[in-house]
Design a protein around this motif. Structure first.
Motif, PDB file in Angstrom:
ATOM      1  N   LYS A   1      -0.312   3.880  -6.584  1.00  0.00           N
ATOM      2  CA  LYS A   1       0.250   3.648  -5.258  1.00  0.00           C
ATOM      3  C   LYS A   1      -0.693   4.130  -4.153  1.00  0.00           C
ATOM      4  CE  LYS A   1       4.766   3.903  -4.653  1.00  0.00           C
ATOM      5  NZ  LYS A   1       5.145   2.480  -4.616  1.00  0.00           N
ATOM      6  N   VAL A   2      -1.836   4.699  -4.558  1.00  0.00           N
ATOM      7  CA  VAL A   2      -2.894   5.050  -3.604  1.00  0.00           C
ATOM      8  C   VAL A   2      -4.014   4.031  -3.750  1.00  0.00           C
ATOM      9  CG1 VAL A   2      -4.652   6.752  -2.983  1.00  0.00           C
ATOM     10  CG2 VAL A   2      -2.340   7.505  -3.596  1.00  0.00           C
ATOM     11  N   GLY A   3      -4.438   3.438  -2.628  1.00  0.00           N
ATOM     12  CA  GLY A   3      -5.474   2.413  -2.678  1.00  0.00           C
ATOM     13  C   GLY A   3      -6.676   2.770  -1.837  1.00  0.00           C
ATOM     14  N   CYS A   4      -7.814   2.208  -2.215  1.00  0.00           N
ATOM     15  CA  CYS A   4      -9.043   2.427  -1.464  1.00  0.00           C
ATOM     16  C   CYS A   4      -9.889   1.171  -1.557  1.00  0.00           C
ATOM     17  CB  CYS A   4      -9.812   3.626  -2.027  1.00  0.00           C
ATOM     18  SG  CYS A   4     -11.319   4.047  -1.124  1.00  0.00           S
ATOM     19  N   CYS A   5     -10.451   0.752  -0.429  1.00  0.00           N
ATOM     20  CA  CYS A   5     -11.322  -0.416  -0.391  1.00  0.00           C
ATOM     21  C   CYS A   5     -12.736   0.057  -0.070  1.00  0.00           C
ATOM     22  CB  CYS A   5     -10.839  -1.407   0.666  1.00  0.00           C
ATOM     23  SG  CYS A   5     -11.882  -2.886   0.822  1.00  0.00           S
ATOM     24  N   VAL A   6     -13.669  -0.214  -0.967  1.00  0.00           N
ATOM     25  CA  VAL A   6     -15.052   0.223  -0.810  1.00  0.00           C
ATOM     26  C   VAL A   6     -15.949  -0.996  -0.621  1.00  0.00           C
ATOM     27  CG1 VAL A   6     -16.991   1.453  -1.860  1.00  0.00           C
ATOM     28  CG2 VAL A   6     -14.636   2.231  -2.282  1.00  0.00           C
ATOM     29  N   LEU A   7     -16.730  -0.997   0.458  1.00  0.00           N
ATOM     30  CA  LEU A   7     -17.782  -1.995   0.628  1.00  0.00           C
ATOM     31  C   LEU A   7     -19.062  -1.381   0.093  1.00  0.00           C
ATOM     32  CD1 LEU A   7     -17.167  -3.620   4.135  1.00  0.00           C
ATOM     33  CD2 LEU A   7     -16.142  -4.145   1.923  1.00  0.00           C
ATOM     34  N   ALA A   8     -19.640  -2.003  -0.926  1.00  0.00           N
ATOM     35  CA  ALA A   8     -20.789  -1.432  -1.628  1.00  0.00           C
ATOM     36  C   ALA A   8     -21.972  -2.381  -1.581  1.00  0.00           C
ATOM     37  CB  ALA A   8     -20.424  -1.136  -3.083  1.00  0.00           C
TER      38      ALA A   8
ATOM     39  N   ILE B   1      -6.416   5.347  -9.260  1.00  0.00           N
ATOM     40  CA  ILE B   1      -5.920   4.684  -8.061  1.00  0.00           C
ATOM     41  C   ILE B   1      -6.163   3.179  -8.116  1.00  0.00           C
ATOM     42  CG2 ILE B   1      -6.336   6.759  -6.693  1.00  0.00           C
ATOM     43  CD1 ILE B   1      -8.797   5.334  -5.508  1.00  0.00           C
ATOM     44  N   ALA B   2      -5.623   2.458  -7.130  1.00  0.00           N
ATOM     45  CA  ALA B   2      -5.872   1.025  -6.989  1.00  0.00           C
ATOM     46  C   ALA B   2      -7.148   0.861  -6.175  1.00  0.00           C
ATOM     47  CB  ALA B   2      -4.694   0.346  -6.295  1.00  0.00           C
ATOM     48  N   LEU B   3      -8.253   0.679  -6.858  1.00  0.00           N
ATOM     49  CA  LEU B   3      -9.558   0.641  -6.212  1.00  0.00           C
ATOM     50  C   LEU B   3     -10.084  -0.787  -6.131  1.00  0.00           C
ATOM     51  CD1 LEU B   3     -12.094   2.122  -5.098  1.00  0.00           C
ATOM     52  CD2 LEU B   3     -12.893   2.267  -7.477  1.00  0.00           C
ATOM     53  N   THR B   4     -10.487  -1.191  -4.933  1.00  0.00           N
ATOM     54  CA  THR B   4     -11.141  -2.477  -4.722  1.00  0.00           C
ATOM     55  C   THR B   4     -12.565  -2.219  -4.259  1.00  0.00           C
ATOM     56  OG1 THR B   4      -9.094  -3.630  -4.136  1.00  0.00           O
ATOM     57  CG2 THR B   4     -11.151  -4.600  -3.368  1.00  0.00           C
ATOM     58  N   VAL B   5     -13.541  -2.694  -5.015  1.00  0.00           N
ATOM     59  CA  VAL B   5     -14.949  -2.560  -4.641  1.00  0.00           C
ATOM     60  C   VAL B   5     -15.498  -3.948  -4.355  1.00  0.00           C
ATOM     61  CG1 VAL B   5     -17.235  -1.777  -5.343  1.00  0.00           C
ATOM     62  CG2 VAL B   5     -15.210  -0.483  -6.053  1.00  0.00           C
ATOM     63  N   ILE B   6     -15.932  -4.156  -3.132  1.00  0.00           N
ATOM     64  CA  ILE B   6     -16.519  -5.429  -2.714  1.00  0.00           C
ATOM     65  C   ILE B   6     -18.025  -5.227  -2.592  1.00  0.00           C
ATOM     66  CG2 ILE B   6     -16.544  -7.227  -0.949  1.00  0.00           C
ATOM     67  CD1 ILE B   6     -13.701  -6.335  -0.173  1.00  0.00           C
ATOM     68  N   ARG B   7     -18.779  -5.856  -3.470  1.00  0.00           N
ATOM     69  CA  ARG B   7     -20.234  -5.650  -3.509  1.00  0.00           C
ATOM     70  C   ARG B   7     -20.968  -6.773  -2.781  1.00  0.00           C
ATOM     71  NH1 ARG B   7     -22.097  -1.831  -7.210  1.00  0.00           N
ATOM     72  NH2 ARG B   7     -20.484  -0.943  -8.566  1.00  0.00           N
TER      73      ARG B   7
END
Length: 360
Positions: A60-67, A84-90
């Motif tokens: 229920k904790v999310g993080c969006c990372v631009l990599a 956590i709900a991690l989204t990594v956009i490379r």
């Protein structure tokens, strides 16, 4: 202050749209550390993740990372290990956000920071089509003009996605935007968010006299007066927002129209202050835990307690605290988050508005 959202079991509690930064840290003794995990996005996510609610439901904790192309797989895996709900956009055509943190003098208080690559700033558009768009609370670190754009864009995206309830929006103003020329922009943008939270140096740089740098001597009366002036100008979409000023070793002050100004001490004080190693990320961690707790409880006191405890873990080392398990209980630096919350409640019983007798 009323909650703006329902507590749907399907929606995330918290998402940060701050940045995750790869830091190079240079110490006064010549030691250099490379690729140290940092940034407001990472530390606010850490603070949110530490709370008992998130420990029971980490997704229920999310993080969006631009990599960029150079983002270490090991760092991605380390963040994923929190569950956590991690989204990594490379973006393989760019470098990741990198910074240089240089310490000088005999303490960790004297430091400078600069970006060494072009920052990659997540935006609400990066959440389009993602379950993270339905989060109950969002954290941002941005200058006022960009924060106003983020607030409008997030609202439009949520309407398009059929999200009926307004989320809690926590705004941490970008330090570089904290100066008198931006004062009116800060006040106007504060009306678009629910929590406005500079630290005390940023507060005085924006709303102080404007003559020279903020005074080094700390005066909580001055901090409180400025917080009240901001509140009078209007915080929150319905005027029911809160001002939270984070003051490092001096604790924090929280105020809203329905919540008289209250000071909370720092967790590490007195004999415990020897455990403080590096304050980097403490304010971000505070806001992550604050946001999650307020999103669930709609209680500013409980939110400030959780934030203060999260900050205490963040400052006990350079980099991130150690996460482990003991007898089925989650530990941070060898202690349960809830145990520190209980100790902090006991601490509050011995203070008057956050200060011990004779401490003002």
């Amino acid at each position: 202050m009323d909650s703006h959202f329902s507590q749907s079991s399907q929606n995330p509690i918290f998402v940060s749209l701050g940045m995750v930064i790869l830091d190079e840290i240079r110490f006064t003794d010549g030691k250099v550390l490379h690729d140290v995990a940092g940034g407001s996005g990472l530390y606010s996510t850490l603070g949110a993740r530490m709370t008992d609610t998130a420990a029971a439901h980490p997704k229920k904790v999310g993080c969006c990372v631009l990599a960029g192309a150079d983002f270490p797989d090991s760092m991605e895996q380390a963040i994923k290990s929190w569950g956590i709900a991690l989204t990594v956009i490379r973006d393989p055509s760019r470098l990741s956000t990198r910074g240089l943190l240089t310490y000088s003098g005999d303490s960790f208080k004297e430091r400078t920071f600069e970006y060494t690559t072009t920052p990659l700033q997540p935006t609400p558009a990066d959440l389009s089509g993602s379950p993270l768009l339905r989060s109950q609370a969002f954290h941002f670190l941005a200058p006022p003009e960009l924060m106003a754009t983020f607030a409008a864009d997030l609202a439009a995206l949520q309407v398009s996605a059929g999200v009926a309830a307004q989320p809690l929006m926590v705004w941490e103003p970008a330090p570089a935007s904290c100066h008198p020329a931006k004062r009116d922009a800060h006040l106007e943008t504060a009306k678009c968010v629910d929590i406005y939270s500079p630290n005390h140096i940023e507060l005085l740089a924006t709303f102080g006299s404007g003559v020279g740098p903020p005074a080094e001597e700390f005066h909580r009366k001055t901090i409180e007066e400025q917080a009240l002036r901001i509140l009078d100008s209007g915080v929150g979409r319905d005027g029911d927002g809160a001002v939270v000023i984070r003051c490092g070793e001096h604790g924090c002050v929280v105020v809203s129209r329905s919540y008289p100004a209250r000071w909370f001490p720092a967790y590490h004080r007195g004999s415990e202050s020897s455990r403080v190693v590096d304050a980097t990320g403490a304010g971000n961690a505070f806001l992550g835990a604050f946001a999650v707790t307020f999103a669930i409880a709609s209680d500013l006191t409980e939110a400030a307690i959780a934030g203060s405890v999260a900050a205490s873990f963040a400052i006990e080392q350079v980099g991130l605290p150690d996460r482990s398990s003991r007898h089925g209980k989650e530990m941070w630096n060898g202690e349960e988050f809830s145990a520190r919350v209980d100790r902090f409640r006991t601490m509050l019983e011995t203070t008057v508005n956050g200060w011990s007798a004779g401490e003002e």
